[in-house]
Design a protein around this motif. Structure first.
Motif, PDB file in Angstrom:
ATOM      1  N   ASN A   5     -25.961  -9.817  51.432  1.00 20.95           N
ATOM      2  CA  ASN A   5     -24.974  -8.743  51.486  1.00 20.95           C
ATOM      3  C   ASN A   5     -24.029  -8.908  50.305  1.00 20.95           C
ATOM      4  OD1 ASN A   5     -22.841  -7.024  51.985  1.00 20.95           O
ATOM      5  ND2 ASN A   5     -22.627  -7.584  54.140  1.00 20.95           N
ATOM      6  N   PRO A   6     -23.981  -7.956  49.371  1.00 16.82           N
ATOM      7  CA  PRO A   6     -23.105  -8.097  48.213  1.00 16.82           C
ATOM      8  C   PRO A   6     -21.634  -8.283  48.558  1.00 16.82           C
ATOM      9  CG  PRO A   6     -24.737  -6.396  47.795  1.00 16.82           C
ATOM     10  CD  PRO A   6     -24.870  -6.781  49.250  1.00 16.82           C
ATOM     11  N   ASP A   7     -21.201  -7.815  49.736  1.00 16.15           N
ATOM     12  CA  ASP A   7     -19.814  -8.073  50.147  1.00 16.15           C
ATOM     13  C   ASP A   7     -19.552  -9.573  50.273  1.00 16.15           C
ATOM     14  OD1 ASP A   7     -19.152  -5.396  50.224  1.00 16.15           O
ATOM     15  OD2 ASP A   7     -19.477  -5.195  52.375  1.00 16.15           O
ATOM     16  N   ASP A   8     -20.590 -10.325  50.643  1.00 13.66           N
ATOM     17  CA  ASP A   8     -20.435 -11.777  50.744  1.00 13.66           C
ATOM     18  C   ASP A   8     -20.232 -12.402  49.366  1.00 13.66           C
ATOM     19  OD1 ASP A   8     -20.735 -11.719  53.519  1.00 13.66           O
ATOM     20  OD2 ASP A   8     -22.913 -11.993  53.404  1.00 13.66           O
ATOM     21  N   TRP A   9     -20.878 -11.832  48.337  1.00 13.98           N
ATOM     22  CA  TRP A   9     -20.652 -12.334  46.974  1.00 13.98           C
ATOM     23  C   TRP A   9     -19.189 -12.153  46.585  1.00 13.98           C
ATOM     24  CZ3 TRP A   9     -24.893  -8.828  44.364  1.00 13.98           C
ATOM     25  CH2 TRP A   9     -26.155  -9.155  44.886  1.00 13.98           C
ATOM     26  N   ASP A  49     -21.199   6.678  46.815  1.00 16.87           N
ATOM     27  CA  ASP A  49     -19.907   6.113  47.198  1.00 16.87           C
ATOM     28  C   ASP A  49     -19.675   4.738  46.581  1.00 16.87           C
ATOM     29  OD1 ASP A  49     -21.780   4.682  48.615  1.00 16.87           O
ATOM     30  OD2 ASP A  49     -20.811   4.929  50.576  1.00 16.87           O
ATOM     31  N   ASP A  50     -20.560   4.337  45.654  1.00 17.75           N
ATOM     32  CA  ASP A  50     -20.461   3.034  44.977  1.00 17.75           C
ATOM     33  C   ASP A  50     -20.637   1.858  45.933  1.00 17.75           C
ATOM     34  OD1 ASP A  50     -20.081   4.049  42.391  1.00 17.75           O
ATOM     35  OD2 ASP A  50     -17.932   4.318  42.740  1.00 17.75           O
ATOM     36  N   ARG A  51     -21.292   2.110  47.052  1.00 17.82           N
ATOM     37  CA  ARG A  51     -21.587   1.053  48.019  1.00 17.82           C
ATOM     38  C   ARG A  51     -23.096   0.813  48.048  1.00 17.82           C
ATOM     39  NH1 ARG A  51     -18.707  -2.520  49.876  1.00 17.82           N
ATOM     40  NH2 ARG A  51     -19.804  -2.498  51.872  1.00 17.82           N
ATOM     41  N   PRO A  52     -23.544  -0.426  48.298  1.00 17.17           N
ATOM     42  CA  PRO A  52     -24.981  -0.686  48.427  1.00 17.17           C
ATOM     43  C   PRO A  52     -25.581   0.143  49.559  1.00 17.17           C
ATOM     44  CG  PRO A  52     -23.760  -2.745  48.190  1.00 17.17           C
ATOM     45  CD  PRO A  52     -22.738  -1.670  48.397  1.00 17.17           C
ATOM     46  N   ILE A  53     -26.765   0.690  49.320  1.00 13.32           N
ATOM     47  CA  ILE A  53     -27.416   1.486  50.362  1.00 13.32           C
ATOM     48  C   ILE A  53     -28.246   0.621  51.292  1.00 13.32           C
ATOM     49  CG2 ILE A  53     -27.502   3.489  48.831  1.00 13.32           C
ATOM     50  CD1 ILE A  53     -30.558   2.967  48.597  1.00 13.32           C
ATOM     51  N   ALA A  54     -28.436  -0.658  50.953  1.00 13.73           N
ATOM     52  CA  ALA A  54     -29.255  -1.570  51.757  1.00 13.73           C
ATOM     53  C   ALA A  54     -28.916  -2.996  51.336  1.00 13.73           C
ATOM     54  CB  ALA A  54     -30.737  -1.295  51.536  1.00 13.73           C
ATOM     55  N   PRO A  55     -29.290  -3.992  52.130  1.00 15.63           N
ATOM     56  CA  PRO A  55     -29.125  -5.377  51.680  1.00 15.63           C
ATOM     57  C   PRO A  55     -29.863  -5.602  50.358  1.00 15.63           C
ATOM     58  CG  PRO A  55     -29.654  -5.320  54.016  1.00 15.63           C
ATOM     59  CD  PRO A  55     -29.845  -3.918  53.494  1.00 15.63           C
ATOM     60  N   THR A  56     -29.350  -6.523  49.561  1.00 17.50           N
ATOM     61  CA  THR A  56     -29.975  -6.848  48.282  1.00 17.50           C
ATOM     62  C   THR A  56     -31.170  -7.758  48.499  1.00 17.50           C
ATOM     63  OG1 THR A  56     -27.910  -6.632  47.075  1.00 17.50           O
ATOM     64  CG2 THR A  56     -29.624  -7.992  46.069  1.00 17.50           C
ATOM     65  N   LEU A  57     -32.292  -7.422  47.859  1.00 16.84           N
ATOM     66  CA  LEU A  57     -33.460  -8.302  47.831  1.00 16.84           C
ATOM     67  C   LEU A  57     -33.311  -9.217  46.621  1.00 16.84           C
ATOM     68  CD1 LEU A  57     -34.409  -5.922  49.651  1.00 16.84           C
ATOM     69  CD2 LEU A  57     -36.684  -6.219  48.656  1.00 16.84           C
ATOM     70  N   THR A  58     -33.221 -10.522  46.826  1.00 19.24           N
ATOM     71  CA  THR A  58     -33.059 -11.437  45.712  1.00 19.24           C
ATOM     72  C   THR A  58     -34.411 -11.726  45.064  1.00 19.24           C
ATOM     73  OG1 THR A  58     -33.424 -13.588  46.772  1.00 19.24           O
ATOM     74  CG2 THR A  58     -31.263 -12.546  47.095  1.00 19.24           C
ATOM     75  N   TRP A  59     -34.360 -12.481  43.976  1.00 21.23           N
ATOM     76  CA  TRP A  59     -35.593 -12.859  43.272  1.00 21.23           C
ATOM     77  C   TRP A  59     -36.562 -13.609  44.176  1.00 21.23           C
ATOM     78  CZ3 TRP A  59     -36.887 -17.965  43.203  1.00 21.23           C
ATOM     79  CH2 TRP A  59     -35.870 -18.877  43.465  1.00 21.23           C
ATOM     80  N   ALA A  60     -36.053 -14.285  45.236  1.00 19.43           N
ATOM     81  CA  ALA A  60     -36.898 -15.113  46.090  1.00 19.43           C
ATOM     82  C   ALA A  60     -37.600 -14.324  47.185  1.00 19.43           C
ATOM     83  CB  ALA A  60     -36.060 -16.230  46.723  1.00 19.43           C
ATOM     84  N   ASP A  61     -37.371 -13.011  47.287  1.00 16.66           N
ATOM     85  CA  ASP A  61     -38.047 -12.205  48.300  1.00 16.66           C
ATOM     86  C   ASP A  61     -39.530 -12.105  47.956  1.00 16.66           C
ATOM     87  OD1 ASP A  61     -38.926  -9.733  49.827  1.00 16.66           O
ATOM     88  OD2 ASP A  61     -36.836  -9.879  50.478  1.00 16.66           O
ATOM     89  N   ARG A  62     -40.371 -12.380  48.940  1.00 16.86           N
ATOM     90  CA  ARG A  62     -41.811 -12.464  48.682  1.00 16.86           C
ATOM     91  C   ARG A  62     -42.617 -11.493  49.555  1.00 16.86           C
ATOM     92  NH1 ARG A  62     -40.122 -14.255  44.843  1.00 16.86           N
ATOM     93  NH2 ARG A  62     -40.571 -16.198  43.761  1.00 16.86           N
ATOM     94  N   ARG A  63     -42.064 -10.313  49.821  1.00 20.95           N
ATOM     95  CA  ARG A  63     -42.772  -9.305  50.615  1.00 20.95           C
ATOM     96  C   ARG A  63     -43.511  -8.296  49.747  1.00 20.95           C
ATOM     97  NH1 ARG A  63     -37.772  -7.383  54.238  1.00 20.95           N
ATOM     98  NH2 ARG A  63     -36.706  -7.887  52.280  1.00 20.95           N
TER      99      ARG A  63
END
Length: 476
Positions: free
Chosen positions: A52-56, A94-108
């Motif tokens: 969640n970018p808010d956590d960053w 609205d300048d808000r993320p539309i979904a959780p961020t998928l990091t480089w480590a996502d393997r789906r």
């Protein structure tokens, strides 16, 4: 350049698991304060690695408060940014993320990776083959899985860009992160419409691209109230964490390699041209030339796993030094997130090889330390094949505190290494970009930045490295 100007620059690095903030004195080039704060990762299904970018932002605010408790905000000349690369971060109107961020480590994204890898335009224009870690296959996966949500997106940005927006209210990215998406033509230095289309999206999502050391905006009153920074402080665009780490370790020309060991390890050298074949190719944060990189995806991640799962939270170094070099025949393959060297295999996973009744926790610990060192040594060989054998290797990151790791790595690469402790890495690279953007440093200043410890190659690890390579050849 005003070499002896008084003042500080601040670097903010959003890593894979932690935000680090570093304040540098521009006259002495030494850190005067640093702090970090972690944030969580969610895995709602197998292979998922979401944040969640808010956590960053919350972590960045926490770390900034800790640093600004020790320095005067009015002495800060500029702020620089860096962040983990290749993520999928889509924002809406609205300048808000539309979904959780998928990091480089996502393997789906294996299916999308296979499909895009068959398209020669990616390697021709982005100078890289398609692997799961990059943004493009994640974008294709998201567009296929969530077409309605995809239509809500107005912009694709990266981690450092989100934090800089929260500081300045201005959206942009830099060339290093643009290149890291696989959606950017690194030779023409522009977004590549055909690569966006192949990934199931429109290039209207592409942000403007600024120079890494270019001032992208200033700290707003709202951000100043939240962070303690002074309103109006310049904020430079910043760079992806890989090129920032290269810059932070003072590597700006051929002949020197940078080894940055965090959650993943990046082994990096500088080339005047985007030459493929040694790993991945990124634009350099200096704006001149390219970074050739090979990775070990689970370097620090393997060490943290061993400390948690094997050592009940204890430090791996203390346990590892109880076992002899070579771990009495035990070998660890550090491929929890897939392998890039010596053979690319996204489906590979970590393993212990050669375990028998002799082996205790200390052997397991030492094998993990050695396996990570050997994986990094293989990556050095891959990069050297493109940029030439280095006269010097500089190591930054958490492993610099482990004598066992440094000695094993030095022996495996057959060279002396320089260990830059507490004075390198992506956060320093971000601060360095701030200093360049503020006009108080130049690239020549950066190249002279190093006060490292020399570790000489040696030790009885040749047999262990040979076993490691044999196991990789058989199992990968």
């Amino acid at each position: 350049m005003t070499e002896h100007q008084d003042g500080l620059v601040v670097g903010i690095d959003a890593g894979t698991t932690t935000v680090k903030v570093l304040a540098l004195d521009v006259a002495t080039r030494r850190p005067v304060a640093e702090a970090s704060a972690e944030y969580p990762t969610a895995s709602p299904e197998p292979g998922a690695h979401e944040q969640n970018p808010d956590d960053w932002w919350d972590a960045a605010v926490t770390a900034l408060h800790a640093v600004l408790a020790r320095v005067d905000a009015s002495s800060i000349l500029a702020v620089g940014m860096s962040g983990h690369m290749h993520s999928l971060l889509l924002v809406g109107a609205d300048d808000r993320p539309i979904a959780p961020t998928l990091t480089w480590a996502d393997r789906r994204v294996a299916e999308q990776t296979r499909r895009l890898a068959a398209n020669p335009a990616f390697e021709r224009r982005a100078a890289n083959g398609v692997v799961d870690a990059f943004t493009a296959p994640k974008l294709a996966w998201f567009a296929e899985r969530y077409p309605e949500r995809m239509r809500e997106a107005t912009r694709l940005v990266l981690a450092k860009d989100l934090l800089r927006f929260r500081l300045t209210g201005e959206w942009a990215t830099d060339e290093t992160d643009a290149a890291g998406t696989l959606l950017y033509d690194v030779r023409e230095r522009e977004w590549a419409d055909e690569l966006w289309t192949a990934s199931g999206a429109d290039s209207r999502l592409a942000p403007r691209v600024l120079g890494s050391s270019e001032v992208a905006g200033v700290v707003t009153a709202e951000a100043a109230a939240a962070t303690g920074l002074r309103a109006g402080t310049p904020v430079v665009t910043g760079a992806g964490d890989v090129p920032a780490a290269v810059l932070g370790s003072g590597v700006v020309s051929r002949g020197v390699l940078s080894v940055n060991v965090g959650t993943a390890a990046q082994i990096m050298g500088v080339s005047p041209e985007p030459v493929a074949g040694g790993g991945f190719v990124f634009a350099a944060a200096t704006g001149d030339g390219f970074v050739v990189m090979s990775s070990l995806y689970a370097a620090g991640a393997s060490i943290r796993w061993a400390e948690r799962a094997i050592l009940d939270g204890g430090p791996i170094g203390e346990a590892a030094r109880l076992a002899p070099p070579g771990s009495d025949g035990l070998t660890y393959l550090p491929f929890m997130f897939g392998a890039t060297v010596p053979v690319k295999n996204d489906a590979a996973r970590a393993a212990f090889v050669g375990q028998d009744a002799r082996h205790g926790r200390e052997h397991l610990a030492r094998a993990v330390v050695e396996g990570v060192a050997f994986g990094c040594a293989d990556a050095v060989e891959a990069v050297s094949a493109v940029v030439g054998r280095p006269r010097e290797i500089r190591i930054v990151g958490g492993v610099t505190g482990s004598e066992e790791w440094c000695e094993t790595f030095a022996a495996a690469v057959g060279a002396d290494i320089r260990v830059v402790r507490g004075d390198g890495g992506s956060a320093r690279g971000a601060a360095t970009l701030a200093a360049i953007g503020a006009g108080v440093w130049t690239v020549d200043t950066v190249a002279a930045t190093s006060g490292p410890l020399v570790v000489r190659g040696g030790g009885a690890v040749a047999d262990a490295y040979a076993r490691y390579r044999d196991a990789c050849a058989r199992l990968l």
